[in-house]
Design a protein around this motif. Structure first.
Motif, PDB file in Angstrom:
ATOM      1  N   GLY A   1       8.351  -5.629   2.398  1.00 28.96           N
ATOM      2  CA  GLY A   1       7.688  -6.554   1.485  1.00 28.96           C
ATOM      3  C   GLY A   1       6.186  -6.388   1.522  1.00 28.96           C
ATOM      4  O   GLY A   1       5.641  -5.529   2.233  1.00 28.96           O
ATOM      5  N   ASP A   2       5.494  -7.263   0.761  1.00 26.96           N
ATOM      6  CA  ASP A   2       4.035  -7.172   0.674  1.00 26.96           C
ATOM      7  C   ASP A   2       3.399  -8.126   1.674  1.00 26.96           C
ATOM      8  O   ASP A   2       3.789  -9.299   1.782  1.00 26.96           O
ATOM      9  CB  ASP A   2       3.559  -7.531  -0.731  1.00 26.96           C
ATOM     10  CG  ASP A   2       4.025  -6.492  -1.747  1.00 26.96           C
ATOM     11  OD1 ASP A   2       4.225  -5.322  -1.328  1.00 26.96           O
ATOM     12  OD2 ASP A   2       4.178  -6.841  -2.924  1.00 26.96           O
ATOM     13  N   SER A   3       2.433  -7.605   2.377  1.00 22.80           N
ATOM     14  CA  SER A   3       1.621  -8.395   3.307  1.00 22.80           C
ATOM     15  C   SER A   3       0.367  -7.589   3.616  1.00 22.80           C
ATOM     16  O   SER A   3       0.326  -6.380   3.393  1.00 22.80           O
ATOM     17  CB  SER A   3       2.411  -8.701   4.593  1.00 22.80           C
ATOM     18  OG  SER A   3       2.659  -7.503   5.307  1.00 22.80           O
ATOM     19  N   PRO A   4      -0.677  -8.253   4.129  1.00 26.10           N
ATOM     20  CA  PRO A   4      -1.893  -7.492   4.458  1.00 26.10           C
ATOM     21  C   PRO A   4      -1.625  -6.365   5.447  1.00 26.10           C
ATOM     22  O   PRO A   4      -2.209  -5.280   5.344  1.00 26.10           O
ATOM     23  CB  PRO A   4      -2.818  -8.565   5.041  1.00 26.10           C
ATOM     24  CG  PRO A   4      -2.345  -9.839   4.428  1.00 26.10           C
ATOM     25  CD  PRO A   4      -0.863  -9.708   4.297  1.00 26.10           C
ATOM     26  N   GLU A   5      -0.765  -6.586   6.433  1.00 24.57           N
ATOM     27  CA  GLU A   5      -0.468  -5.548   7.406  1.00 24.57           C
ATOM     28  C   GLU A   5       0.246  -4.369   6.756  1.00 24.57           C
ATOM     29  O   GLU A   5      -0.045  -3.192   7.039  1.00 24.57           O
ATOM     30  CB  GLU A   5       0.386  -6.105   8.550  1.00 24.57           C
ATOM     31  CG  GLU A   5      -0.319  -7.126   9.419  1.00 24.57           C
ATOM     32  CD  GLU A   5      -0.331  -8.502   8.774  1.00 24.57           C
ATOM     33  OE1 GLU A   5       0.290  -8.657   7.689  1.00 24.57           O
ATOM     34  OE2 GLU A   5      -0.984  -9.407   9.340  1.00 24.57           O
ATOM     35  N   VAL A   6       1.204  -4.677   5.872  1.00 25.83           N
ATOM     36  CA  VAL A   6       1.942  -3.605   5.200  1.00 25.83           C
ATOM     37  C   VAL A   6       1.015  -2.814   4.280  1.00 25.83           C
ATOM     38  O   VAL A   6       1.133  -1.576   4.151  1.00 25.83           O
ATOM     39  CB  VAL A   6       3.129  -4.190   4.422  1.00 25.83           C
ATOM     40  CG1 VAL A   6       3.813  -3.103   3.580  1.00 25.83           C
ATOM     41  CG2 VAL A   6       4.122  -4.808   5.383  1.00 25.83           C
ATOM     42  N   GLU A   7       0.094  -3.501   3.629  1.00 23.84           N
ATOM     43  CA  GLU A   7      -0.851  -2.796   2.749  1.00 23.84           C
ATOM     44  C   GLU A   7      -1.706  -1.823   3.530  1.00 23.84           C
ATOM     45  O   GLU A   7      -1.962  -0.687   3.097  1.00 23.84           O
ATOM     46  CB  GLU A   7      -1.728  -3.832   2.034  1.00 23.84           C
ATOM     47  CG  GLU A   7      -2.650  -3.239   0.967  1.00 23.84           C
ATOM     48  CD  GLU A   7      -1.867  -2.611  -0.167  1.00 23.84           C
ATOM     49  OE1 GLU A   7      -2.403  -1.672  -0.797  1.00 23.84           O
ATOM     50  OE2 GLU A   7      -0.722  -3.037  -0.426  1.00 23.84           O
ATOM     51  N   GLY A   8      -2.135  -2.233   4.731  1.00 18.57           N
ATOM     52  CA  GLY A   8      -2.906  -1.331   5.582  1.00 18.57           C
ATOM     53  C   GLY A   8      -2.080  -0.132   6.026  1.00 18.57           C
ATOM     54  O   GLY A   8      -2.565   1.010   6.048  1.00 18.57           O
ATOM     55  N   MET A   9      -0.813  -0.379   6.397  1.00 17.86           N
ATOM     56  CA  MET A   9       0.056   0.729   6.793  1.00 17.86           C
ATOM     57  C   MET A   9       0.307   1.674   5.618  1.00 17.86           C
ATOM     58  O   MET A   9       0.368   2.899   5.795  1.00 17.86           O
ATOM     59  CB  MET A   9       1.377   0.178   7.309  1.00 17.86           C
ATOM     60  CG  MET A   9       1.246  -0.593   8.629  1.00 17.86           C
ATOM     61  SD  MET A   9       2.801  -1.330   9.143  1.00 17.86           S
ATOM     62  CE  MET A   9       3.787   0.137   9.375  1.00 17.86           C
ATOM     63  N   ARG A  10       0.427   1.096   4.407  1.00 12.19           N
ATOM     64  CA  ARG A  10       0.653   1.940   3.242  1.00 12.19           C
ATOM     65  C   ARG A  10      -0.548   2.855   2.981  1.00 12.19           C
ATOM     66  O   ARG A  10      -0.387   4.033   2.637  1.00 12.19           O
ATOM     67  CB  ARG A  10       0.931   1.051   2.030  1.00 12.19           C
ATOM     68  CG  ARG A  10       1.379   1.841   0.808  1.00 12.19           C
ATOM     69  CD  ARG A  10       1.766   0.920  -0.347  1.00 12.19           C
ATOM     70  NE  ARG A  10       3.021   0.210  -0.041  1.00 12.19           N
ATOM     71  CZ  ARG A  10       3.129  -1.086   0.109  1.00 12.19           C
ATOM     72  NH1 ARG A  10       2.032  -1.857   0.003  1.00 12.19           N
ATOM     73  NH2 ARG A  10       4.290  -1.664   0.375  1.00 12.19           N
ATOM     74  N   LYS A  11      -1.744   2.324   3.166  1.00 16.03           N
ATOM     75  CA  LYS A  11      -2.931   3.157   3.017  1.00 16.03           C
ATOM     76  C   LYS A  11      -2.966   4.267   4.060  1.00 16.03           C
ATOM     77  O   LYS A  11      -3.337   5.413   3.766  1.00 16.03           O
ATOM     78  CB  LYS A  11      -4.192   2.313   3.109  1.00 16.03           C
ATOM     79  CG  LYS A  11      -4.397   1.377   1.908  1.00 16.03           C
ATOM     80  CD  LYS A  11      -5.688   0.595   2.061  1.00 16.03           C
ATOM     81  CE  LYS A  11      -5.918  -0.330   0.874  1.00 16.03           C
ATOM     82  NZ  LYS A  11      -7.176  -1.120   1.008  1.00 16.03           N
TER      83      LYS A  11
END
Length: 462
Positions: free
Chosen positions: A286-296
């Motif tokens: 799902g979407d979360s600030p931590e996941v967004e950082g990992m995606r980058k």
């Protein structure tokens, strides 16, 4: 200072001067010598032949020609001296018919008697006339009377006039009787045979040099990243050995590249599989600030992986072919303008060049994108002559310090303020560009641009 020290100093000075003179003479001789193998091989054949022929000709002229001419001239003068003795011993022959008959029938001479005052004045001696010199010496030695000779007036006859007490004896002798006239035939045969041998040597050397030139062309083509079609060992045993060694080296290099490419393809497949799993797992989370950082981070890892594989793979698998460089540079200009940069293109010379089109365009694109990242104006100039294709990319950016212009070509090198600082990049752009240029047998250099920024110069042989 003692006498011994003075002598040693003089000897050292003299030896130093002799050494300097010999060194200068050696350098001068080296500059004078031809540089090509074909010309040097011909020189090795021609110089001994010329020296040998010169020595043989000198020995023949000095020992044979001169000796035979002296003996023939002496014999003719002896016959004339005998006729003078007959003339003096038999004064009863008033009409001189007997002496004329004896001279013509027995000695091969035509004798005539002229008035005593019919003696021409001595004329200028012909330059380097062996017959004239020899006859003059023999007449002075054997007859010792005033004489006049003409060795050039008639080509086949020699005229000799000798002043006697009451008359002038005129004698016509065959030139061949007093002169070794067959020397020209010897020289003709000597030069003729030398010319034939030289022609044979030239043809033979040309056939021997051809395999070496083919080997050099094949090595040069392989160094430029081009195919070497229809090359096989030819020529002498040593040339065949060198050609076989080149073919084995070429096979080892190609095999090494194929193994590296296969290994990198496997590594790329495995790593991309893992990165794909990461992306799927993050999508399920799902979407979360931590996941967004990992995606980058995963996207950055994907970019780094692609850049590294591109650098390691190089331009393997692509074949060189004729490419319109003017059109390729125009495409680079259009790409730069689409990204908001002012770009110009100028090309001089024939635009068609044999390169690996995709790889070489990527080399230039890396340089243009590097310039576009740090500058507003870009000027691309291409020039092709009979030896090289030169492409310069100028910009008005901040440039790179002089002491760092070689360092920036190192893989993964990222400088804080340098131009290859790729935001989100890996520092492989210039390294890939130089690797492609060198695979074509050329190189990339950096310098100062007239626009105030950096100039990148790509130079490859055509």
């Amino acid at each position: 200072m003692s006498t011994l020290d003075t002598g040693l100093t003089f000897i050292r000075t003299a030896s130093r001067r002799v050494s300097d003179a010999s060194g200068w003479l050696g350098r001068w001789f080296k500059e004078l010598m031809p540089k090509g193998l074909y010309a040097r091989a011909l020189l090795i054949i021609i110089v001994p032949m010329v020296i040998l022929q010169s020595v043989v000709a000198f020995v023949f002229m000095e020992r044979h020609w001169n000796t035979v001419t002296r003996r023939l001239s002496a014999a003719v003068v002896q016959d004339i001296s005998a006729l003078i003795d007959v003339y003096r011993s038999f004064p009863q022959d008033k009409d001189r018919t007997q002496i004329k008959r004896i001279a013509q029938q027995r000695l091969g001479l035509v004798v005539d008697f002229l008035p005593v005052n019919d003696m021409p004045a001595p004329g200028p001696k012909p330059f380097f006339s062996l017959l004239d010199q020899t006859l003059s010496v023999q007449l002075s030695r054997q007859i010792a009377r005033p004489f006049w000779i003409d060795t050039v007036g008639r080509s086949s006859l020699v005229e000799i006039r000798i002043k006697l007490d009451d008359t002038v004896m005129r004698v016509f002798a065959q030139r061949s009787a007093a002169y070794a006239s067959n020397s020209e035939i010897f020289i003709f045969w000597m030069l003729g045979t030398s010319s034939i041998l030289l022609i044979v040597a030239v043809l033979f050397l040309r056939n021997q040099i051809k395999p070496i030139l083919r080997l050099a062309d094949a090595a040069e083509s392989f160094g430029k990243g081009r195919e070497v079609p229809d090359f096989r060992p030819r020529g002498a045993r040593e040339v065949r050995r060198a050609a076989l060694a080149f073919m084995e080296m070429k096979s080892r290099v190609e095999r090494s590249i194929e193994q590296r490419t296969a290994m990198l393809a496997g590594v790329s497949h495995d790593l991309r599989t893992i990165l794909t799993r990461f992306k799927l797992e993050m999508a399920l989370i799902g979407d979360s600030p931590e996941v967004e950082g990992m995606r980058k981070d995963v996207d950055e890892m994907s970019g780094m992986l692609e850049a590294y594989l591109s650098f390691a793979r190089g331009d393997s698998g692509e074949h060189a072919q004729p490419t319109d460089m003017e059109r390729a540079l125009e495409e680079l200009r259009s790409d730069a303008e689409r990204h908001g940069h002012a770009a110009t293109v100028v090309f001089h010379g024939l635009p068609v060049v044999i390169v690996k089109p995709a790889a070489f365009k990527r080399c230039l694109a890396n340089l243009v994108s590097n310039a576009a990242r740090h500058a507003d104006a870009i000027a691309i100039t291409g020039h092709r002559d009979h030896r090289y294709l030169t492409v310069t990319i100028d910009d008005d950016g901040p440039g790179i310090p002089l002491d760092m212009r070689e360092e920036v070509f190192k893989p993964f090198l990222r400088l804080d303020d340098a131009r290859n600082q790729d935001e989100g990049g890996t520092g492989l752009g210039l390294a890939i560009a130089r690797d492609i240029a060198r695979s074509h047998g050329g190189d990339i250099t950096l310098g100062d641009s007239p626009l105030g920024g950096l100039r990148a110069t790509v130079r490859v042989p055509v």
